[in-house]
Every structure is written in C-alpha cells, then in structure tokens.
Design an enzyme around this catalytic site. Structure first.
Site, PDB file in Angstrom:
ATOM      1  N   ILE A  80       0.985  -1.425  -0.098  1.00  0.00           N
ATOM      2  CA  ILE A  80       0.085   0.014  -0.107  1.00  0.00           C
ATOM      3  C   ILE A  80       0.841   1.161  -0.039  1.00  0.00           C
ATOM      4  O   ILE A  80       1.758   1.334   0.833  1.00  0.00           O
ATOM      5  CB  ILE A  80      -0.800  -0.025   1.211  1.00  0.00           C
ATOM      6  CG1 ILE A  80      -1.710  -1.168   1.432  1.00  0.00           C
ATOM      7  CG2 ILE A  80      -1.867   1.173   1.097  1.00  0.00           C
ATOM      8  CD1 ILE A  80      -2.609  -1.664   0.212  1.00  0.00           C
ATOM      9  N   SER A 120       2.286  -8.553   6.552  1.00  0.00           N
ATOM     10  CA  SER A 120       2.697  -7.951   7.827  1.00  0.00           C
ATOM     11  C   SER A 120       2.528  -6.211   7.201  1.00  0.00           C
ATOM     12  O   SER A 120       2.704  -5.920   6.195  1.00  0.00           O
ATOM     13  CB  SER A 120       4.064  -7.912   8.248  1.00  0.00           C
ATOM     14  OG  SER A 120       5.194  -7.506   6.928  1.00  0.00           O
ATOM     15  N   GLY A 121       2.320  -5.278   8.147  1.00  0.00           N
ATOM     16  CA  GLY A 121       2.093  -3.886   7.933  1.00  0.00           C
ATOM     17  C   GLY A 121       1.305  -3.752   6.799  1.00  0.00           C
ATOM     18  O   GLY A 121       0.138  -4.272   6.770  1.00  0.00           O
ATOM     19  N   ASP A 122       1.794  -2.877   5.863  1.00  0.00           N
ATOM     20  CA  ASP A 122       0.765  -2.777   4.604  1.00  0.00           C
ATOM     21  C   ASP A 122       1.164  -3.629   3.443  1.00  0.00           C
ATOM     22  O   ASP A 122       1.004  -3.136   2.284  1.00  0.00           O
ATOM     23  CB  ASP A 122       1.201  -1.394   4.277  1.00  0.00           C
ATOM     24  CG  ASP A 122       2.655  -1.032   3.918  1.00  0.00           C
ATOM     25  OD1 ASP A 122       3.372  -1.788   3.927  1.00  0.00           O
ATOM     26  OD2 ASP A 122       2.919   0.162   3.521  1.00  0.00           O
ATOM     27  N   GLU A 123       1.675  -4.756   3.761  1.00  0.00           N
ATOM     28  CA  GLU A 123       2.028  -5.860   2.645  1.00  0.00           C
ATOM     29  C   GLU A 123       1.010  -7.030   2.446  1.00  0.00           C
ATOM     30  O   GLU A 123       0.833  -7.570   3.577  1.00  0.00           O
ATOM     31  CB  GLU A 123       3.395  -6.296   2.725  1.00  0.00           C
ATOM     32  CG  GLU A 123       4.401  -5.204   2.870  1.00  0.00           C
ATOM     33  CD  GLU A 123       5.860  -5.818   3.122  1.00  0.00           C
ATOM     34  OE1 GLU A 123       6.745  -4.889   2.769  1.00  0.00           O
ATOM     35  OE2 GLU A 123       5.867  -6.854   3.827  1.00  0.00           O
TER      36      GLU A 123
END
Length: 210
Positions: A80, A120-123
C-alpha cells in the site's frame, strides 16, 4: 468410562438423556474452541484474511501441484502506497482502517480458488492460480491498482493511497516458495521506483540492481 455412566441400569431414561445432552454439549464447546484457536492461528487479526503462515502453506501446496501437472501460477506482492505518511499525520487507527479497506477491496479482486494474505504491515500477497501467462496476471494487476487507487472516506476527507504491485510467475521466476516471494518483492520495489500505483513483472536484471 462415559458410556458406562450413561447406560447405568439404575438410571431413568430422563437421567440418561440429560447425561447424553451434557456430553454432546461438552463436545460442541470443545469443537468450537478448537475451531477458534485454528482460526486465530491462521487468520490476520486486523483484517480476518489468511496470514503469513497459511500463505506459505498454500504456496508450498500450489508448487507441489503445479510441479506435477506442469501448470503455472503467479505470486503477487502488493504494498500500500503512502501508508507511512497517513500513520504519521493521522495516526495508526486511520492507517488500520486503510489496511482493512484494502483487504476488503483485494478480496473482491481475486477468485475463490486464489489465496489472499496479509504478510505484515501494509504488505499483502496473492497466489493467483492457473495463470496462463503475462496477460491474465496483468489483468489482475490492473484491477488491483484501479481498486486500491479509489479514495477511502474518513470524516469529511477522502484519503487516497494506491498500491505498488510486483508479480513473479512459476516456474520461470522461481521454483520454490522463498524465491518466488523474494522475486515478487523485487518486482514490487521496481513498481515503486516507477512512480507507485503501478505494477511490474519480475525480470532477472532486478537481481543485479537490488
């Protein structure tokens, strides 16, 4: 033993039914608890979609199938765009909303037989099954970038993020899970270098540049 207790000759029919009902209730609660634990272990807590563990399990399975059938599939790595800026300026709760919205939109882009996961995170990652080549993978990449480029409503504002997408094809771009994912990640990085909110297929030259 439970069955000796249930069918004891001195117990009435009502008592026997009560014991049976109790035993069934315990089994149902145990099954629900085990199901919940399994769901927690393999689902991302923020979005509810599969997590990293189930993604790699399904990726290994897909490699095994396609290795036997000589068929192909694609691995997508989706990042993202601009989420750090949103987190820094508006807070992580808004960033979480962006991630949740992205997961919902990505779910609408893929088919039921594909696998969408949050790494994870924005992945996010996708296993796009039975891919015949660049054209079919490119069609999905376009849907993803168009979908994630749509604004997200927040209070009186519209937040725009977009996504950078990297694509690796099995078996040309890797015959094992780690190589496929690494090359899809490299392709995603190239997409970011080309202005973000776009997609890029892996190329062997990326290994020399990254």
């Amino acid at each position: 033993m439970l069955f000796n207790h249930i069918f004891h000759p001195e117990k009435s029919d009502r008592e026997i039914l009560e014991v049976i009902g109790s035993a069934i209730g315990i089994e149902e609660r145990r099954w629900k608890a085990e199901n919940t634990l399994t769901s927690l272990a393999y689902s991302d807590s923020l979005t509810g979609i599969p997590n990293r563990a189930i993604f790699f399990d399904r990726l290994q399975h897909e490699i095994s199938i396609c290795g036997r059938t000589k068929s192909r599939f694609a691995v997508f790595f989706v990042d993202i765009d601009n989420l750090k800026r949103i987190n820094d300026s508006l807070g992580h709760s808004v960033g979480d909303r962006i991630i949740q919205t992205a997961a919902k939109r990505l779910s609408l882009c893929v088919r039921s037989e594909d696998t969408l996961a949050r790494m994870s995170g924005d992945e996010f990652t996708i296993i796009f099954r039975e891919t015949t080549g660049h054209e079919t993978a490119e069609n999905l990449a376009r849907r993803i970038t168009e979908c994630l480029n749509q604004p997200v409503e927040w209070r009186e504002d519209n937040l725009t993020t977009g996504a950078s997408v990297g694509i690796a094809l099995y078996p040309n771009d890797g015959a094992d899970a780690q190589t496929l994912l690494r090359n899809a990640d490299k392709a995603m990085y190239q997409a970011k270098l080309h202005g973000r909110n776009t997609y890029c297929f892996f190329d062997a030259s990326f290994s020399e540049e990254t």
